[in-house]
Design a protein around this motif. Structure first.
Motif, PDB file in Angstrom:
ATOM      1  N   MET A   1       0.827  -1.188   0.000  1.00  0.00           N
ATOM      2  CA  MET A   1       0.000   0.000   0.000  1.00  0.00           C
ATOM      3  C   MET A   1       0.872   1.252   0.000  1.00  0.00           C
ATOM      4  O   MET A   1       0.459   2.266  -0.510  1.00  0.00           O
ATOM      5  CB  MET A   1      -0.920   0.012   1.214  1.00  0.00           C
ATOM      6  CG  MET A   1      -1.738   1.270   1.256  1.00  0.00           C
ATOM      7  SD  MET A   1      -2.981   1.390   2.501  1.00  0.00           S
ATOM      8  CE  MET A   1      -3.964  -0.003   2.190  1.00  0.00           C
ATOM      9  N   ARG A   9      -3.919   6.049   0.077  1.00  0.00           N
ATOM     10  CA  ARG A   9      -3.944   5.843   1.525  1.00  0.00           C
ATOM     11  C   ARG A   9      -5.103   6.619   2.172  1.00  0.00           C
ATOM     12  O   ARG A   9      -5.797   6.114   3.037  1.00  0.00           O
ATOM     13  CB  ARG A   9      -2.627   6.274   2.147  1.00  0.00           C
ATOM     14  CG  ARG A   9      -2.677   6.072   3.640  1.00  0.00           C
ATOM     15  CD  ARG A   9      -1.386   6.297   4.286  1.00  0.00           C
ATOM     16  NE  ARG A   9      -1.568   6.157   5.725  1.00  0.00           N
ATOM     17  CZ  ARG A   9      -0.586   6.116   6.567  1.00  0.00           C
ATOM     18  NH1 ARG A   9       0.641   6.193   6.142  1.00  0.00           N
ATOM     19  NH2 ARG A   9      -0.829   6.000   7.848  1.00  0.00           N
ATOM     20  N   MET A  12      -8.240   4.805   1.516  1.00  0.00           N
ATOM     21  CA  MET A  12      -8.313   3.608   2.352  1.00  0.00           C
ATOM     22  C   MET A  12      -8.728   3.978   3.769  1.00  0.00           C
ATOM     23  O   MET A  12      -9.551   3.292   4.380  1.00  0.00           O
ATOM     24  CB  MET A  12      -6.956   2.900   2.353  1.00  0.00           C
ATOM     25  CG  MET A  12      -6.954   1.567   3.021  1.00  0.00           C
ATOM     26  SD  MET A  12      -7.912   0.372   2.097  1.00  0.00           S
ATOM     27  CE  MET A  12      -8.773  -0.418   3.425  1.00  0.00           C
ATOM     28  N   LEU A  33      -6.327   0.607  -5.513  1.00  0.00           N
ATOM     29  CA  LEU A  33      -6.642  -0.155  -4.296  1.00  0.00           C
ATOM     30  C   LEU A  33      -7.444  -1.411  -4.622  1.00  0.00           C
ATOM     31  O   LEU A  33      -7.214  -2.471  -4.036  1.00  0.00           O
ATOM     32  CB  LEU A  33      -7.413   0.716  -3.306  1.00  0.00           C
ATOM     33  CG  LEU A  33      -6.615   1.795  -2.587  1.00  0.00           C
ATOM     34  CD1 LEU A  33      -7.546   2.736  -1.838  1.00  0.00           C
ATOM     35  CD2 LEU A  33      -5.600   1.180  -1.646  1.00  0.00           C
ATOM     36  N   PHE A  38      -7.224  -4.309  -1.830  1.00  0.00           N
ATOM     37  CA  PHE A  38      -7.420  -3.633  -0.554  1.00  0.00           C
ATOM     38  C   PHE A  38      -8.852  -3.146  -0.352  1.00  0.00           C
ATOM     39  O   PHE A  38      -9.270  -2.924   0.769  1.00  0.00           O
ATOM     40  CB  PHE A  38      -6.458  -2.459  -0.408  1.00  0.00           C
ATOM     41  CG  PHE A  38      -5.015  -2.885  -0.293  1.00  0.00           C
ATOM     42  CD1 PHE A  38      -4.639  -3.886   0.578  1.00  0.00           C
ATOM     43  CD2 PHE A  38      -4.040  -2.282  -1.060  1.00  0.00           C
ATOM     44  CE1 PHE A  38      -3.314  -4.280   0.699  1.00  0.00           C
ATOM     45  CE2 PHE A  38      -2.712  -2.661  -0.947  1.00  0.00           C
ATOM     46  CZ  PHE A  38      -2.355  -3.667  -0.074  1.00  0.00           C
ATOM     47  N   PRO A  56     -13.911  -1.746   2.411  1.00  0.00           N
ATOM     48  CA  PRO A  56     -12.546  -2.228   2.635  1.00  0.00           C
ATOM     49  C   PRO A  56     -12.508  -3.745   2.773  1.00  0.00           C
ATOM     50  O   PRO A  56     -13.442  -4.366   3.266  1.00  0.00           O
ATOM     51  CB  PRO A  56     -12.148  -1.554   3.953  1.00  0.00           C
ATOM     52  CG  PRO A  56     -13.434  -1.346   4.667  1.00  0.00           C
ATOM     53  CD  PRO A  56     -14.458  -1.083   3.602  1.00  0.00           C
ATOM     54  N   GLY A  60      -6.867  -4.876   3.288  1.00  0.00           N
ATOM     55  CA  GLY A  60      -6.697  -3.429   3.267  1.00  0.00           C
ATOM     56  C   GLY A  60      -6.651  -2.845   4.662  1.00  0.00           C
ATOM     57  O   GLY A  60      -5.830  -1.968   4.965  1.00  0.00           O
ATOM     58  N   ALA A  63      -3.287  -3.798   6.170  1.00  0.00           N
ATOM     59  CA  ALA A  63      -2.188  -3.041   5.569  1.00  0.00           C
ATOM     60  C   ALA A  63      -2.149  -1.620   6.115  1.00  0.00           C
ATOM     61  O   ALA A  63      -1.073  -1.087   6.405  1.00  0.00           O
ATOM     62  CB  ALA A  63      -2.333  -3.026   4.048  1.00  0.00           C
TER      63      ALA A  63
END
Length: 73
Positions: A1, A9, A12, A33, A38, A56, A60, A63
Motif C-alpha cells: 500500500m 492511503r 483507504m 486499491l 485492498f 474495505p 486493506g 495493511a
C-alpha cells in the motif's frame, strides 16, 4: 500500500472509517486499491445515475494498520 501513494492511503482511511462509501465516479486511487485487493468496488445505481460502493477488505484494513504502526516506530 505504501507504493500506491497518498491519495490511495487517504481513500483507504476513509473506507475504514465509513465502511460503505458511495461515489459517482471511480478514481485512479480507487482502481489501484481495488486491483491490489485492498477494497471491493460494486457498481450500484442505474444506467442514468451510476454509483460505486467501496468497502474495505480485511487485507486493506490490516495493511493500513501496519503502515500506521511503522510510522509510530
Amino acid at each position: 500500500m505504501q507504493g500506491l501513494g497518498h491519495h490511495a492511503r487517504r481513500l483507504m482511511e476513509q473506507c475504514v472509517e465509513e465502511p460503505l462509501l458511495t461515489r459517482k465516479s471511480f478514481s485512479a486511487a480507487a482502481l489501484a486499491l481495488a486491483n491490489a485487493g485492498f477494497i471491493f468496488v460494486r457498481g450500484e445505481g442505474d444506467i442514468y445515475v451510476p454509483q460505486f460502493a467501496r468497502t474495505p477488505s480485511l487485507a486493506g484494513e490490516e495493511a493500513l494498520e501496519v503502515l500506521e504502526l511503522m510510522e509510530k516506530s
